[in-house]
Design a protein around this motif. Sequence first.
Motif, PDB file in Angstrom:
ATOM      1  N   VAL A 190       0.831  -1.208   0.000  1.00 28.29           N
ATOM      2  CA  VAL A 190       0.000   0.000   0.000  1.00 28.29           C
ATOM      3  C   VAL A 190       0.862   1.252   0.000  1.00 28.29           C
ATOM      4  O   VAL A 190       0.505   2.269  -0.612  1.00 28.29           O
ATOM      5  N   GLU A 191       2.007   1.193   0.683  1.00 20.59           N
ATOM      6  CA  GLU A 191       2.916   2.338   0.653  1.00 20.59           C
ATOM      7  C   GLU A 191       3.467   2.558  -0.756  1.00 20.59           C
ATOM      8  O   GLU A 191       3.676   3.704  -1.173  1.00 20.59           O
ATOM      9  N   ARG A 192       3.694   1.475  -1.483  1.00 20.01           N
ATOM     10  CA  ARG A 192       4.172   1.602  -2.867  1.00 20.01           C
ATOM     11  C   ARG A 192       3.052   2.054  -3.805  1.00 20.01           C
ATOM     12  O   ARG A 192       3.320   2.737  -4.802  1.00 20.01           O
ATOM     13  N   GLU A 193       1.821   1.653  -3.465  1.00 18.66           N
ATOM     14  CA  GLU A 193       0.664   1.968  -4.316  1.00 18.66           C
ATOM     15  C   GLU A 193      -0.375   2.715  -3.477  1.00 18.66           C
ATOM     16  O   GLU A 193      -1.322   2.109  -2.969  1.00 18.66           O
ATOM     17  N   PRO A 194      -0.218   4.030  -3.304  1.00 18.30           N
ATOM     18  CA  PRO A 194      -1.135   4.782  -2.440  1.00 18.30           C
ATOM     19  C   PRO A 194      -2.599   4.676  -2.865  1.00 18.30           C
ATOM     20  O   PRO A 194      -3.493   4.858  -2.033  1.00 18.30           O
ATOM     21  N   ARG A 195      -2.862   4.407  -4.131  1.00 16.31           N
ATOM     22  CA  ARG A 195      -4.245   4.294  -4.615  1.00 16.31           C
ATOM     23  C   ARG A 195      -4.668   2.822  -4.751  1.00 16.31           C
ATOM     24  O   ARG A 195      -5.577   2.509  -5.534  1.00 16.31           O
ATOM     25  N   PHE A 196      -4.034   1.959  -3.967  1.00 17.22           N
ATOM     26  CA  PHE A 196      -4.346   0.534  -4.052  1.00 17.22           C
ATOM     27  C   PHE A 196      -5.832   0.266  -3.796  1.00 17.22           C
ATOM     28  O   PHE A 196      -6.490  -0.446  -4.560  1.00 17.22           O
ATOM     29  N   LEU A 197      -6.365   0.817  -2.707  1.00 15.13           N
ATOM     30  CA  LEU A 197      -7.763   0.556  -2.346  1.00 15.13           C
ATOM     31  C   LEU A 197      -8.702   1.063  -3.430  1.00 15.13           C
ATOM     32  O   LEU A 197      -9.634   0.345  -3.842  1.00 15.13           O
ATOM     33  N   GLU A 198      -8.480   2.258  -3.880  1.00 10.16           N
ATOM     34  CA  GLU A 198      -9.345   2.831  -4.908  1.00 10.16           C
ATOM     35  C   GLU A 198      -9.348   1.968  -6.163  1.00 10.16           C
ATOM     36  O   GLU A 198     -10.405   1.695  -6.756  1.00 10.16           O
ATOM     37  N   GLY A 199      -8.170   1.511  -6.565  1.00 11.42           N
ATOM     38  CA  GLY A 199      -8.089   0.677  -7.758  1.00 11.42           C
ATOM     39  C   GLY A 199      -8.756  -0.667  -7.567  1.00 11.42           C
ATOM     40  O   GLY A 199      -9.429  -1.178  -8.471  1.00 11.42           O
ATOM     41  N   ALA A 200      -8.579  -1.269  -6.379  1.00  9.06           N
ATOM     42  CA  ALA A 200      -9.192  -2.576  -6.114  1.00  9.06           C
ATOM     43  C   ALA A 200     -10.717  -2.470  -6.091  1.00  9.06           C
ATOM     44  O   ALA A 200     -11.416  -3.328  -6.650  1.00  9.06           O
ATOM     45  N   LEU A 201     -11.252  -1.412  -5.444  1.00 15.59           N
ATOM     46  CA  LEU A 201     -12.701  -1.232  -5.391  1.00 15.59           C
ATOM     47  C   LEU A 201     -13.299  -1.102  -6.782  1.00 15.59           C
ATOM     48  O   LEU A 201     -14.395  -1.607  -7.052  1.00 15.59           O
ATOM     49  N   ALA A 202     -12.597  -0.454  -7.662  1.00 14.35           N
ATOM     50  CA  ALA A 202     -13.107  -0.248  -9.017  1.00 14.35           C
ATOM     51  C   ALA A 202     -13.182  -1.552  -9.797  1.00 14.35           C
ATOM     52  O   ALA A 202     -13.969  -1.665 -10.746  1.00 14.35           O
ATOM     53  N   GLN A 203     -12.383  -2.536  -9.409  1.00 13.69           N
ATOM     54  CA  GLN A 203     -12.348  -3.797 -10.141  1.00 13.69           C
ATOM     55  C   GLN A 203     -13.475  -4.746  -9.723  1.00 13.69           C
ATOM     56  O   GLN A 203     -13.906  -5.583 -10.513  1.00 13.69           O
ATOM     57  N   VAL A 204     -13.949  -4.631  -8.479  1.00 14.14           N
ATOM     58  CA  VAL A 204     -14.953  -5.573  -7.973  1.00 14.14           C
ATOM     59  C   VAL A 204     -16.314  -5.258  -8.595  1.00 14.14           C
ATOM     60  O   VAL A 204     -16.754  -4.106  -8.590  1.00 14.14           O
ATOM     61  N   GLN A 205     -16.984  -6.273  -9.114  1.00 14.77           N
ATOM     62  CA  GLN A 205     -18.255  -6.105  -9.794  1.00 14.77           C
ATOM     63  C   GLN A 205     -19.384  -6.791  -9.014  1.00 14.77           C
ATOM     64  O   GLN A 205     -19.155  -7.789  -8.318  1.00 14.77           O
TER      65      GLN A 205
END
Length: 664
Positions: A190-205
């Motif tokens: 998460v420190e390497r990818e600060p937008r990890f959560l936002e990106g993961a949420l966008a993928q879940v359908q």
Amino acid sequence: MRAEPHAAAPAAASTVAPAAAPLAGAPFGASTLPAVLDRNAREHPDRVAYREKDLGIWIEYPWQAALEEVTLAAAGFLELGLRPGEGLLIIGDNRPQLYFGMLAATLIRAIPVPVYPDAVPDEVIHIATQGDARFALAEDQEQVDKLLELRERIPVLERIVYDDPRGLGAYDEPALVACTRVRELGRLRVEREPRFLEGALAQVQPGDVAVLLHSSGTTGLPKGVPLTHANLLAAVANAHRAGYFQEHEEAVAYLPMAWVGDFTFSVAAALALRFTVNLPERQETLLRDLRAVGPTFYFAPPRSWDNLLTAVQVRMEESTRLKRLLYRHFMGFATGLEKARLQGRRPSWLQRLWRGVGELAIYGPLKDQLGLARVQRAFTAGEAIGEDTFLYFRALGVNLKQFYGQTENGALTAAQGDDEVRLETVGRPLPGAELRVDDSGEILVRGPSVFRGYWRNPEATARAVVDGWFHTGDAGYLDERGHLVILGRVEDVVRTQGGTRFVPQYIENRLKFSPYVREAAVVGDRRPYLAAMICIDLQAVGHWAEVRGIAYTSYADLSQKPEVYRLIGQAVARVNGLLPEELRIRRFVNLHKEFDPDDGELTRTRKLRRGLVAERYAPVIEALYGQGDTVDVTARIVYEDGREGELRRTLRVEEVEARRALPA
């Protein structure tokens, strides 16, 4: 196939229950479980989501902390190699990290696959293999040891993540990873990818599988039941519209995590309606922790309600004479009042006044002792509940109601409303759930909460889902008021030798209404009369025997006492009084042991596996239709060290007509 009125549907006003229009769009402002969790963290960051008792101290996880735990676990699982579409086996008792692990899996589009913590090895292997579970999340050393022993038989399993580290410090096993290590790896990502959560949420359908549960497996290996985010949120929305759930409930999670009810209540509904879910320290401390929590919503299967009632009765028998007199008077008064109320009669002002006195003297303190003082919505399901038990808790002032559902539609199909409680029904279909009964008497359900089909089993799917209608396999009917009456399994509708149709489960449930009968198996298919194999309830019958000075050494010994046969004979005779002559039980036997899930005789949800029982107890069944009054049985026993042995017993076979009343 339609059975006679006592066991199947009489002529009903309608076989179709109209459904309210389903909710359009995302019913809770979000269309997936991780998105709902994110909403809660943003809108209610400090409200408690999960609360766990550990070493006597309640540890709280507000919504913001819960989201952080889920996010770090999801990122950590990805770092370890878990990929979308793969399974994460969940095994253990109810713990926050196991719930967070399931949600973390959904966040990266992996699939949580919970399994019963006491499942036998073959069940674990089948479920893990079917679910492609490369990773497992285990509660503690006990579950880790089980998985390590089975790993060679589960070739897909590569990693075992564990929550409780006690006893595991000396293990030199590369496959083991602590939850704390998963979080550390997740934090680095998460420190390497600060937008990890936002990106993961966008993928879940919404159509992604949120959990892979399994059927009870009454006729074979359990079938995989994939439920999507859309299925689960639709089920919760339907129940919420019917008043089943309210926002901000205080709930207790203690039922197996592999059971659909726990996932629907403790995860889907908890997220959607922002429950506070309380986790007891251990199963053994449930009653004490329940009182400390004071839940507003409480679900328990009928057997749990029976056990609560038995515990109260045992304690009252040991209290002073004055307390027993007050208890019997006020409970008798309240039960009569509740019976009249269910028949539509309103209490007089004097009755209401006396009811208030009873609340101060008996009902209130008793509810407080049971942890039910704040319960506003209490439910039971899974099988029929005994009339005495049902009336008792409603008389006590607990708003106990029945509901009906299946794994395949998120556990929620029909439920009783506050003003429509009836002993013989499970209520009306929930809004958004369309229900009808076909010509064979089978209940069919359709709606957005219904699954799309069994996991990798197109043959079973083709049989179960036809034109969008899920064939539940349950026999029932809609009465003249549109309430659903459940009779049993369609496959269990059989005929006597004389051609009379009946549903064994219907009669078995009524036998189990007696506190002294724990399980029962009624036989009679193509036989001249009905007979029953009874498993006594050790706690209730044991206490009954002790009060009367009847000595016994074991379950098997107690079950064969002549006095116990008279006691059980009375219970059978009472059920016979509700049945037509041709369907009365003529002979019965008290078995030397209980039906046991570990022996394969019951499913993990305590449903009878009839085929196996009929095969295993064939000599007993033949004796029930023979001329003798005893039968010799041989039971296989497994010792703790793994050695096997045999136990030989002689069981008595009794005629019901020979029963004489037993003095009180």
